[in-house]
Design a protein around this motif. Sequence first.
Motif, PDB file in Angstrom:
ATOM      1  N   GLY A 271       6.441  -6.450   1.882  1.00 31.32           N
ATOM      2  CA  GLY A 271       8.097  -5.985   1.889  1.00 31.32           C
ATOM      3  C   GLY A 271       7.688  -4.967   0.350  1.00 31.32           C
TER       4      GLY A 271
ATOM      5  N   LEU B 124       3.304  -3.786   1.551  1.00 32.29           N
ATOM      6  CA  LEU B 124       4.325  -3.101   1.745  1.00 32.29           C
ATOM      7  C   LEU B 124       5.038  -3.520   3.582  1.00 32.29           C
ATOM      8  N   TRP B 125       4.032  -3.576   4.470  1.00 33.68           N
ATOM      9  CA  TRP B 125       4.657  -3.557   5.632  1.00 33.68           C
ATOM     10  C   TRP B 125       4.097  -5.148   5.660  1.00 33.68           C
TER      11      TRP B 125
ATOM     12  N   ARG C 136       8.736  -5.093  -2.649  1.00 34.90           N
ATOM     13  CA  ARG C 136       9.148  -5.614  -4.133  1.00 34.90           C
ATOM     14  C   ARG C 136       8.139  -5.971  -4.198  1.00 34.90           C
TER      15      ARG C 136
END
Length: 333
Positions: free
Chosen positions: A61, A57-58, A63
């Motif tokens: 992103g 996520l970091w 998706r």
Amino acid sequence: MDIPVWVEWSVLGALVVLLAFDVWVIGRRPHEPSTRESTMGVIGYVALALIFGLGILWLAGGRYAGEFYAGWLTEYSLSVDNLFVFLVIMSRFKVPRVFQQKVLLIGIVLALVLRGIFIAAGAAAIERFIWVFFLFGAFLLYTAWNLAFHHEEEEEFKENVLIRWSRRVLPISKDFGDGKLRTHENGKRIWTPMVVVLIAIGTTDLLFAFDSIPAIFGLTREPFLIFTANVFALMGLRQLYFLLGGLLDRLVYLSIGLSFILAFIGVKLILEALHENSLPFINGGHEIEWVPEVPIWLSLVVIIGTLAVTTLASLWKSRRTAPQKELSSTTAS
């Protein structure tokens, strides 16, 4: 997905070290893990997967983090269903409990190697031929149908050609001895039944890969995410096997839930293939733009929702039927 190559190699290296540590510990001290040890192992690997997803996520992103979580949950759920077959294999070959952890660990290593090959081949095929998604989707729909309506028939383990060949050709001792592949008997070095069990586990997981790899390709096309999702799902499988034990019999609706997930992913794959169509006999070889795309957040909602409903319904069913079984056994006695 824009993640530095050194990060990918660092993650893979760390996972290899973790797996090697597992192999070293089990090889040094074969034992049946306690409930506490199994629980801590499952929690640890689940926590690592969740943390890894946050790292994605970091770095890349929401998706791609969603794609990882969806793939990991799907692979983990399919692995739980596979435990039914592993239980049957262990029982069929009368593997002592103290050696079962070793069998599962070696089986996991073999599975990771085989799945790595499948993932590389699948990614290469999809890169060149998007119509492969039609085949994957159709296969998942077929698998979902079988899982929903013929699951009980498939649960019974049947020895394949390779297992029968090994029994016939290899000199095999009658017992497992100290749990190694080879032993001495009457001055000769022969195989132990452990080699037959490993062949059974390895070939069975090879068949499982034909279901799981197309399924995860329906959730992400990133080979790095696909492989790491498989690693995190399989590495927690050994502890889960000992933790669940008899509880597996209570998950009576798991196969139905998994069949729904596989069917959903199969439809998703076919929709994606239509959206990026290149086959000349479909829409003149052009993309079908009006075909809806299934977002990853919807896939996550479907997977998590289905697993939650399936688990709760299974536990409710088991709780209701348990008193009836006890009453029947009391009446019979």
